[in-house]
Design a protein around this motif. Sequence first.
Motif, PDB file in Angstrom:
ATOM      1  N   ARG A 214      13.816   7.370  -9.199  1.00  0.00           N
ATOM      2  CA  ARG A 214      14.866   6.810  -8.351  1.00  0.00           C
ATOM      3  C   ARG A 214      14.397   5.514  -7.677  1.00  0.00           C
ATOM      4  N   GLY A 215      13.125   5.472  -7.332  1.00  0.00           N
ATOM      5  CA  GLY A 215      12.598   4.253  -6.737  1.00  0.00           C
ATOM      6  C   GLY A 215      12.655   3.076  -7.701  1.00  0.00           C
ATOM      7  N   LEU A 216      12.303   3.345  -8.988  1.00  0.00           N
ATOM      8  CA  LEU A 216      12.384   2.279  -9.977  1.00  0.00           C
ATOM      9  C   LEU A 216      13.820   1.838 -10.200  1.00  0.00           C
ATOM     10  N   VAL A 217      14.748   2.803 -10.245  1.00  0.00           N
ATOM     11  CA  VAL A 217      16.168   2.449 -10.409  1.00  0.00           C
ATOM     12  C   VAL A 217      16.651   1.625  -9.219  1.00  0.00           C
ATOM     13  N   ASP A 218      16.194   1.994  -8.007  1.00  0.00           N
ATOM     14  CA  ASP A 218      16.589   1.238  -6.816  1.00  0.00           C
ATOM     15  C   ASP A 218      16.067  -0.205  -6.876  1.00  0.00           C
ATOM     16  N   ILE A 219      14.833  -0.357  -7.419  1.00  0.00           N
ATOM     17  CA  ILE A 219      14.283  -1.718  -7.573  1.00  0.00           C
ATOM     18  C   ILE A 219      15.149  -2.526  -8.534  1.00  0.00           C
ATOM     19  N   VAL A 220      15.556  -1.884  -9.680  1.00  0.00           N
ATOM     20  CA  VAL A 220      16.398  -2.602 -10.641  1.00  0.00           C
ATOM     21  C   VAL A 220      17.719  -3.000 -10.004  1.00  0.00           C
ATOM     22  N   ARG A 221      18.325  -2.065  -9.237  1.00  0.00           N
ATOM     23  CA  ARG A 221      19.604  -2.378  -8.605  1.00  0.00           C
ATOM     24  C   ARG A 221      19.454  -3.474  -7.555  1.00  0.00           C
ATOM     25  N   ARG A 222      18.441  -3.359  -6.676  1.00  0.00           N
ATOM     26  CA  ARG A 222      18.264  -4.318  -5.585  1.00  0.00           C
ATOM     27  C   ARG A 222      17.956  -5.722  -6.118  1.00  0.00           C
TER      28      ARG A 222
ATOM     29  N   LEU B 229      29.039  -9.460   8.617  1.00  0.00           N
ATOM     30  CA  LEU B 229      28.003  -8.520   9.049  1.00  0.00           C
ATOM     31  C   LEU B 229      27.996  -7.266   8.192  1.00  0.00           C
ATOM     32  N   SER B 230      29.157  -6.852   7.731  1.00  0.00           N
ATOM     33  CA  SER B 230      29.215  -5.673   6.855  1.00  0.00           C
ATOM     34  C   SER B 230      28.433  -5.925   5.578  1.00  0.00           C
ATOM     35  N   GLY B 231      28.617  -7.094   4.976  1.00  0.00           N
ATOM     36  CA  GLY B 231      27.846  -7.407   3.776  1.00  0.00           C
ATOM     37  C   GLY B 231      26.365  -7.547   4.068  1.00  0.00           C
ATOM     38  N   LEU B 232      26.018  -8.069   5.265  1.00  0.00           N
ATOM     39  CA  LEU B 232      24.614  -8.269   5.610  1.00  0.00           C
ATOM     40  C   LEU B 232      23.891  -6.934   5.793  1.00  0.00           C
ATOM     41  N   ARG B 233      24.570  -5.925   6.368  1.00  0.00           N
ATOM     42  CA  ARG B 233      23.916  -4.638   6.626  1.00  0.00           C
ATOM     43  C   ARG B 233      23.599  -3.892   5.342  1.00  0.00           C
ATOM     44  N   LYS B 234      24.290  -4.222   4.241  1.00  0.00           N
ATOM     45  CA  LYS B 234      23.934  -3.602   2.967  1.00  0.00           C
ATOM     46  C   LYS B 234      22.570  -4.065   2.500  1.00  0.00           C
ATOM     47  N   LEU B 235      22.216  -5.321   2.859  1.00  0.00           N
ATOM     48  CA  LEU B 235      20.912  -5.855   2.478  1.00  0.00           C
ATOM     49  C   LEU B 235      19.844  -5.524   3.510  1.00  0.00           C
ATOM     50  N   PHE B 236      20.222  -5.539   4.772  1.00  0.00           N
ATOM     51  CA  PHE B 236      19.265  -5.294   5.850  1.00  0.00           C
ATOM     52  C   PHE B 236      19.826  -4.183   6.750  1.00  0.00           C
ATOM     53  N   PRO B 237      19.713  -2.915   6.291  1.00  0.00           N
ATOM     54  CA  PRO B 237      20.335  -1.820   7.066  1.00  0.00           C
ATOM     55  C   PRO B 237      19.720  -1.639   8.455  1.00  0.00           C
ATOM     56  N   ARG B 238      18.479  -2.051   8.667  1.00  0.00           N
ATOM     57  CA  ARG B 238      17.820  -1.863   9.947  1.00  0.00           C
ATOM     58  C   ARG B 238      17.916  -3.091  10.863  1.00  0.00           C
TER      59      ARG B 238
END
Length: 892
Positions: free
Chosen positions: A703-711, A751-760
């Motif tokens: 799942r981590g590798l898939v997340d890297i591909v997606r991100r 801001l909604s789009g930004l929080r998808k990239l930077f949730p914290r």
Amino acid sequence: MDDRRPDPDRLLARVVADEAEQRRGKLKVFLGAAPGVGKTYAMLNAARELRKQGVDIVVGVVETHGRKETEALLAGLEVLPRQRIEYRERAREEMDLDALLRRRPALALVDELAHSNVPGARHERRYQDIEELLDAGIDVFTTINVQHLESLNDVVEQITHVRVRETVPDAFLDRLQDIVLIDLPPRELIERLRQGKVYMQERAQAALDRFFSPTNLAALRELAMQTAANLVDADLRDDLAANSAAGGASLRRRVLVAVDGHEYTEYLIRVARRFAERRQAPWTVVHVDTGDRSRTDGDKLQAALQLAQRLGGSTVLLRGSSVADELLSYAGRHGVSSIIIGRTRERPLARAFNRTITQQLLNRGARFELTIVNTPLARIGSRRRLAGELQWPERLHEYGLATAVSAVAVVLCAGLERWLPLASLALVFLCAVLLVAVSSRTSVSIYTALLCFLAYNFFFTEPRLSLRITSAADVVPVMAFLAAALVCGQLAARQHAQVVMLRAANEHARVLLALGERLAGAVDEAQVFQAGCEAHATALECAVVMLRRDSDDGSLRRVCAVPAEVQLDARDMATADWATANARPAGRDTETVASSVWWFLPLVVKGGCLGAVALRFSSARGRIRDEQRRLAEAIVQQMALAADRAALAANLESARVEGETEQLRTALLASVADGLGSPLAATVAAAASLASSDATMSEETRRGLVDIVRREGERLDRYVQNLLDMTRLGAGPIKLRRDWVGLAEILDSALSGLRKLFPRLEVSVDMEPDLPPLFVHGALIEQALFNILENAARFSPPGAAVAVTARRDGGSTLVLDIQDRGPGIAEEERRRLFGKAQGRGDASRSTGLGLAIVRGMIGAHGGRVEAFAGDAGVGTTIRVTLPLAEHEAAKT
């Protein structure tokens, strides 16, 4: 130090002149004392010798006059067909200049240099055809008789009592490389004439009775020898001047000739030409305008000034009340050594008080050599001027007005006589004199003063109705009145003339100043040419057409015109093309296509000729006056300089843009390489790991590798979108689809789009209450704010909040500040932050394209974006300023 060493400046000038001369054709002139001495025969013989040596020779035009010996020499030479020109319902033949230019032989034979072309030919005179051949690099052999030289025209008339109408400017002979004197004793020439070898028998006897007398031929023969010797001696003096600094110094003293535009002016100019030629000195023709010149005199003056230019002299127009003062002042400023004037008309009163121009120059011009020329027409001219003043063909209204004013003064004094003493009545007449003097010329004011004096004496002094004065007490007042009237009249008339001259000079300066202001604000050639056209039309009251030479095919195209509907026909366009190609005026009042109603002035700059200005004056004006000519030339010169400056600025701007584009291309390629390389490498590595995984890989690792591909894929998608936005911004103006939208709505979406990239990421928002809606393209503003917020988020340390504040500034703009808490940006870097492909920090984390896109999007809405240091010097603040539109006004 050796004074005999060559002068380096003169040698350098000679080298430059020789290089320019090598590009031109060479001129050889066969000079004779009279027709029939064998000039054409000698020219053809010389050409045949060169033909044997392989020289390409073409006969442009040769007049054999039926002489068989001359016709025989044409055998074996290429003879160019002549051009047929229709004139007064008859076909005339002239040399085909265009065909000869297309043929481009090494040597062209052109007979009869002084010939006048048929109206309809390109040039008025044949020597102008030869000038064009020489400028094209074609050598020319030609012939001329000594009586056709312009400077000798008056001398020949004195010898032969025949005025030669066809003349050649002496300045043309300055271009010759070689001269051959064809000499024949008068007895042999007369014998040839009697045998019919010069003219037909019926013309031969008339020629013998008039022009071909032994005395005339002997004098003309001597004149031809002197002319040939002077021309040869001039070349020798040029060589000596180039090789001797001491010898050349005395040759450059200037000769000044003063003219007034009357009958003997042209004679005086020819004398000055010969005088300056003997001294090998430059010469200038000067006219002093005192404001007292009739239109007829002005036309004669203009013709005389054109003659001076044809003879190789320069012309200057001065303005002032004193002719002697202006001449001496100009001579002192311009290194004049000799002043030439014609003998002035005898004026006993002026002579008695040393007020003639000659006396003033003799008394005050001690350091100048003064030459007084006794013209043969001086006395005749004086009588004619006196008769003209008595007839007053154009001044009758002025003298009539003066008489009427004097009559009114008599009537007024008759009514006031019972209440005023005799001395007071004189003041009424004095007022009449002043009234006339301030609106007329000096001669009219003197006439009024004398008329009022006679009326005052005749009607109001004892005995009445008589010019006698019986009372001694009345003599002094009457004579005092006469003196006062004459002095006041002349002073008032002089003041009026000075006002007229100052008004003309001020108008000239005003036109050029106004044109200069318009040209200074012109940003391109089109505005320069439009300003020049309007200046010509306004100042000179003429129709104007501006023609620009096309840089591709060299043709002329119409740029602007005043009035806009005026057009040029094919013949006028051909004349304009010639003026542009040769960088010389053509058309009306010139010697090239003089029959044209248009006057063409070339726009000459250092690099060539940009085009031409066509001017059409009213036909009722007669010749173009010298003031109009000088003003038109000054306007054209300013136009040429401004157009050249605009073209240079455009070239510099183009070069700058090309340089910046090249830098942008390099930076953009580097940014693309970095921006695409990082996400692609991470995506490929993750995908390879997934492809090679076995059953031992945990679900969490997979799942981590898939997340890297997606991100990384999303990151790559954003980068590609930024590239597409950059392409859109570079393609041209953005088309906005505006609508009313609130700032809070736009900011929430970003801001909604930004929080998808930077949730914290923590973002603090502080908006001023009651902010009005924005009339903007919502998607573009949202994208711009998203790019700024993303950039702030990437450079903010973990746990640090990004601050967003919004407020109104002055009621007409909205100010939005986005501040991060990152390391900040140096001031020099902040200036370039919004340039294309300018990034912050590590290129692997930021492409640098986002902020460049922001500038384009905000700028499309009329706003601006700036970067400042953060509060307390921590982080960076990006400020967006947008205009606030009135709601109702924007809807409409």
